[in-house]
Design an enzyme around this catalytic site. Structure first.
Site, PDB file in Angstrom:
ATOM      1  N   CYS A 166      35.484  43.412  37.185  1.00  0.00           N
ATOM      2  CA  CYS A 166      34.114  43.190  36.715  1.00  0.00           C
ATOM      3  C   CYS A 166      33.392  42.340  37.758  1.00  0.00           C
ATOM      4  O   CYS A 166      33.934  42.096  38.840  1.00  0.00           O
ATOM      5  CB  CYS A 166      34.084  42.558  35.322  1.00  0.00           C
ATOM      6  SG  CYS A 166      34.636  40.835  35.226  1.00  0.00           S
ATOM      7  N   ASN A 218      35.040  38.236  37.188  1.00  0.00           N
ATOM      8  CA  ASN A 218      36.452  38.074  36.851  1.00  0.00           C
ATOM      9  C   ASN A 218      36.708  36.848  35.968  1.00  0.00           C
ATOM     10  O   ASN A 218      37.725  36.181  36.081  1.00  0.00           O
ATOM     11  CB  ASN A 218      37.312  38.036  38.117  1.00  0.00           C
ATOM     12  CG  ASN A 218      38.807  38.175  37.865  1.00  0.00           C
ATOM     13  OD1 ASN A 218      39.605  37.533  38.540  1.00  0.00           O
ATOM     14  ND2 ASN A 218      39.199  39.002  36.924  1.00  0.00           N
ATOM     15  N   CYS A 261      35.212  37.117  32.438  1.00  0.00           N
ATOM     16  CA  CYS A 261      35.005  37.595  31.066  1.00  0.00           C
ATOM     17  C   CYS A 261      35.695  38.940  30.834  1.00  0.00           C
ATOM     18  O   CYS A 261      36.804  38.991  30.317  1.00  0.00           O
ATOM     19  CB  CYS A 261      33.515  37.727  30.737  1.00  0.00           C
ATOM     20  SG  CYS A 261      32.585  36.183  30.663  1.00  0.00           S
ATOM     21  N   ARG A 262      35.042  40.014  31.232  1.00  0.00           N
ATOM     22  CA  ARG A 262      35.505  41.350  30.864  1.00  0.00           C
ATOM     23  C   ARG A 262      36.813  41.769  31.520  1.00  0.00           C
ATOM     24  O   ARG A 262      37.720  42.245  30.834  1.00  0.00           O
ATOM     25  CB  ARG A 262      34.420  42.385  31.151  1.00  0.00           C
ATOM     26  CG  ARG A 262      33.167  42.195  30.304  1.00  0.00           C
ATOM     27  CD  ARG A 262      32.068  43.152  30.680  1.00  0.00           C
ATOM     28  NE  ARG A 262      31.593  42.876  32.033  1.00  0.00           N
ATOM     29  CZ  ARG A 262      30.770  43.670  32.708  1.00  0.00           C
ATOM     30  NH1 ARG A 262      30.337  44.793  32.168  1.00  0.00           N
ATOM     31  NH2 ARG A 262      30.367  43.351  33.914  1.00  0.00           N
ATOM     32  N   SER A 263      36.924  41.625  32.833  1.00  0.00           N
ATOM     33  CA  SER A 263      38.150  42.122  33.478  1.00  0.00           C
ATOM     34  C   SER A 263      39.390  41.308  33.100  1.00  0.00           C
ATOM     35  O   SER A 263      40.442  41.900  32.861  1.00  0.00           O
ATOM     36  CB  SER A 263      37.992  42.252  34.996  1.00  0.00           C
ATOM     37  OG  SER A 263      37.729  41.026  35.612  1.00  0.00           O
ATOM     38  N   ASP A 321      28.481  43.458  28.398  1.00  0.00           N
ATOM     39  CA  ASP A 321      28.671  42.263  29.218  1.00  0.00           C
ATOM     40  C   ASP A 321      28.271  41.019  28.430  1.00  0.00           C
ATOM     41  O   ASP A 321      27.083  40.740  28.243  1.00  0.00           O
ATOM     42  CB  ASP A 321      27.850  42.364  30.496  1.00  0.00           C
ATOM     43  CG  ASP A 321      28.190  41.263  31.486  1.00  0.00           C
ATOM     44  OD1 ASP A 321      28.832  40.259  31.089  1.00  0.00           O
ATOM     45  OD2 ASP A 321      27.814  41.406  32.656  1.00  0.00           O
TER      46      ASP A 321
END
Length: 159
Positions: free
Chosen positions: A8, A11, A13-15, A123
């Protein structure tokens, strides 16, 4: 062993959520030894930072540990090292292809392409809705694991 890198923007939050959810799903399926799973950023903005606290809380809420994470940036050598590079949104994919010098082996994909509703992962940095991101990441990781097992002929072939 299948090597998967989730990517993401920062690096934090999402990934990393996808990294730790996928590790948890593989562990619960008895397949942890069959995967090497990491995450990375397309930007340098958060390098060295841990998972963003609300993302960490969401993982903890679901019994998923995520200690020891430090944001790192995607590198061109990651393209050679990993079998799959999974981005969270279309902007990530563009940046991943730029960093990796293209995608000659078809390794770069969107996480939610492994679901019935392909789209960008929400996001939470902008929305503040970590539950929506959790739902997207979980669905994407479940779909990815299912596809990988089907391609390998099921769980026995993965051993």
């Amino acid at each position: 062993m299948k090597k998967i890198l989730f990517v993401c923007h920062g690096n934090i939050c999402r990934s990393p959520m996808a990294e730790f959810v996928m590790k948890d799903l593989a562990e619960k399926a008895g397949l942890a030894a069959q995967f090497h799973i990491e995450s990375a950023a397309t930007s340098r903005e958060e390098l060295g930072n841990p998972i963003y606290p609300p993302a960490r809380r969401k993982l903890t809420e679901h019994g998923i540990a995520c200690g020891g994470h430090a944001a790192r940036q995607l590198t061109q050598s990651d393209y050679k090292e990993f079998d799959l590079l999974i981005g969270m949104d279309k902007a990530n994919l563009r940046n991943m292809q730029r960093i990796c010098g293209g995608d000659p082996y078809g390794k770069i994909h969107l996480l939610l392409d492994y679901t019935r509703h392909p789209r960008d992962v929400a996001d939470p940095w902008y929305t503040g809705d970590f539950e929506a991101t959790w739902q997207d990441v979980l669905a994407g990781c479940q779909g990815l694991l299912k596809e990988l097992l089907q391609k390998r002929g099921g769980q026995n072939a993965a051993e």
